[in-house]
Motif scaffolding. Structure first.
Motif, mmCIF file in Angstrom:
data_model
loop_
_atom_site.group_PDB
_atom_site.id
_atom_site.type_symbol
_atom_site.label_atom_id
_atom_site.label_comp_id
_atom_site.label_asym_id
_atom_site.label_seq_id
_atom_site.Cartn_x
_atom_site.Cartn_y
_atom_site.Cartn_z
ATOM 1 N N LEU A 103 5.152 -1.272 7.502
ATOM 2 C CA LEU A 103 4.255 -1.517 8.632
ATOM 3 C C LEU A 103 4.796 -2.695 9.436
ATOM 4 C CD1 LEU A 103 0.959 -1.236 6.550
ATOM 5 C CD2 LEU A 103 1.819 0.478 8.171
ATOM 6 N N PHE A 135 6.546 2.361 2.661
ATOM 7 C CA PHE A 135 6.869 2.485 4.077
ATOM 8 C C PHE A 135 6.616 1.105 4.662
ATOM 9 C CE2 PHE A 135 2.374 2.437 4.593
ATOM 10 C CZ PHE A 135 1.880 3.239 3.565
ATOM 11 N N ILE A 146 0.837 -1.225 0.000
ATOM 12 C CA ILE A 146 0.000 0.000 0.000
ATOM 13 C C ILE A 146 0.860 1.258 0.000
ATOM 14 C CG2 ILE A 146 -2.010 -1.102 1.032
ATOM 15 C CD1 ILE A 146 -1.203 0.695 3.608
ATOM 16 N N GLY A 147 2.173 1.128 -0.115
ATOM 17 C CA GLY A 147 3.020 2.317 -0.185
ATOM 18 C C GLY A 147 4.419 2.023 0.302
HETATM 19 C C1 JFE Z 1 3.911 -7.613 6.419
HETATM 20 C C2 JFE Z 1 7.951 -6.334 7.869
HETATM 21 C C3 JFE Z 1 10.333 -6.045 8.065
HETATM 22 C C4 JFE Z 1 8.098 -6.549 6.540
HETATM 23 C C5 JFE Z 1 10.603 -6.278 3.916
HETATM 24 C C6 JFE Z 1 4.286 -8.753 7.129
HETATM 25 N N1 JFE Z 1 2.958 -1.294 2.174
HETATM 26 C C7 JFE Z 1 3.321 -2.095 3.207
HETATM 27 N N2 JFE Z 1 4.158 -1.705 4.158
HETATM 28 N N3 JFE Z 1 4.350 -2.696 5.011
HETATM 29 C C8 JFE Z 1 3.628 -3.756 4.624
HETATM 30 C C9 JFE Z 1 2.959 -3.410 3.474
HETATM 31 C C10 JFE Z 1 3.665 -5.062 5.286
HETATM 32 C C11 JFE Z 1 2.828 -6.108 4.863
HETATM 33 C C12 JFE Z 1 2.930 -7.378 5.429
HETATM 34 C C13 JFE Z 1 4.734 -6.566 6.841
HETATM 35 C C14 JFE Z 1 4.629 -5.286 6.297
HETATM 36 N N4 JFE Z 1 5.592 -7.078 7.781
HETATM 37 C C15 JFE Z 1 6.590 -6.347 8.499
HETATM 38 C C16 JFE Z 1 9.052 -6.063 8.634
HETATM 39 C C17 JFE Z 1 10.489 -6.279 6.706
HETATM 40 C C18 JFE Z 1 9.396 -6.540 5.960
HETATM 41 O O1 JFE Z 1 9.466 -6.772 4.600
HETATM 42 C C19 JFE Z 1 5.322 -8.397 7.960
#
Ligand code: JFE
Length: 232
Positions: free
Chosen positions: A135, A133, A130-131
């Motif tokens: 989460l 950054f 979704i962008g």
């Molecule tokens: C998950 C996390 C460290 C992911 C490189 C499952 N747009 C968007 N931002 N963040 C998410 C989607 C997202 C979606 C699913 C997620 C983040 N994490 C955390 C932590 C590296 C990561 O991927 C775990």
């Protein structure tokens, strides 16, 4: 539309699915949402859903077995599963419009460092971000996607005309909006909006939308785009 969400934290969805637009769409039967706990699909006494990542490095990874089992328990058939991920294709309004035409969405939410890659490859899932950054998990991303899609389902938003006017639908950001009072703490509403001259109002809005786009999203304009940067 039917939407099934697979998550380790089903409680995150309770408030958002009860309130406002999503709550009303569900209440009206325009969308049916099922939230399923991935942990209910473990077989071991510890109900373990995560494990160390092969190759080393910090953080845990969601194991493939409970996710596959959860997806297979839904009987998704031809429908492609969606995995929320910061490494996915960036969600756009165009993609939201496509998703809103589907009859069934299955959204997989990871936590920790994400889900085992075989969930993506083995289920031929679509990865969506979704962008740009990061989460802490996929739940908030799934809610954002679900809200963006649900408001495009016919009957969910009262005034369907307004859908075509907003940001992105015409390639520019939305123009500024004002309501009463005409003067708020010395800040006046632009007089043209009170003039009743609809041609002049349309011209003011076009220019104001262009100014805002230039200021906040120059990348949307053909001219003011930055030259491509080198790869890291
Ligand atoms: C998950 C996390 C460290 C992911 C490189 C499952 N747009 C968007 N931002 N963040 C998410 C989607 C997202 C979606 C699913 C997620 C983040 N994490 C955390 C932590 C590296 C990561 O991927 C775990």
């Amino acid at each position: 539309m039917r939407v099934d969400i697979l998550t380790l934290f089903p409680g995150i969805f309770e408030g958002p699915l009860r309130e406002s637009l999503l709550g009303r769409a569900i209440e009206a039967g325009l969308v049916r949402v099922g939230v399923h706990d991935i942990r209910d699909h473990t077989e071991d006494p510890h109900r373990q859903v995560d494990d160390y990542g092969f190759g080393g490095g910090p953080g845990m990874v969601i194991k493939p077995e409970p996710v596959f089992d959860a997806v297979e328990s839904l009987g998704v058939g031809e429908n492609r599963v969606i995995v929320l991920s910061p490494a996915g294709r960036p969600l756009t309004q165009q993609m939201a419009r496509d998703l809103a035409t589907r009859s069934w969405l299955v959204l997989v939410c990871g936590r920790y460092e994400g889900v085992d890659e075989r969930v993506v490859t083995g289920l031929d899932a679509e990865e969506i971000s979704i962008g740009d950054f990061v989460l802490a998990g996929g739940e908030v991303a799934a809610l954002a996607l679900l809200e963006a899609v649900t408001r495009l389902i016919p009957g969910v938003v009262g005034n369907e005309e307004s859908l075509g006017e907003e940001s992105f639908e015409r390639g520019l950001l939305d123009y500024p909006h004002y309501t009463r009072p005409r003067d708020f703490r010395g800040m006046a509403v632009p007089p043209v909006l009170l003039s009743g001259d609809h041609a002049k109002i349309a011209e003011w809005r076009r220019q104001a939308a262009l100014d805002k786009t230039r200021r906040n999203r120059p990348d949307l304009l053909p001219e003011e785009r930055e030259p491509g940067r080198d790869l890291p």
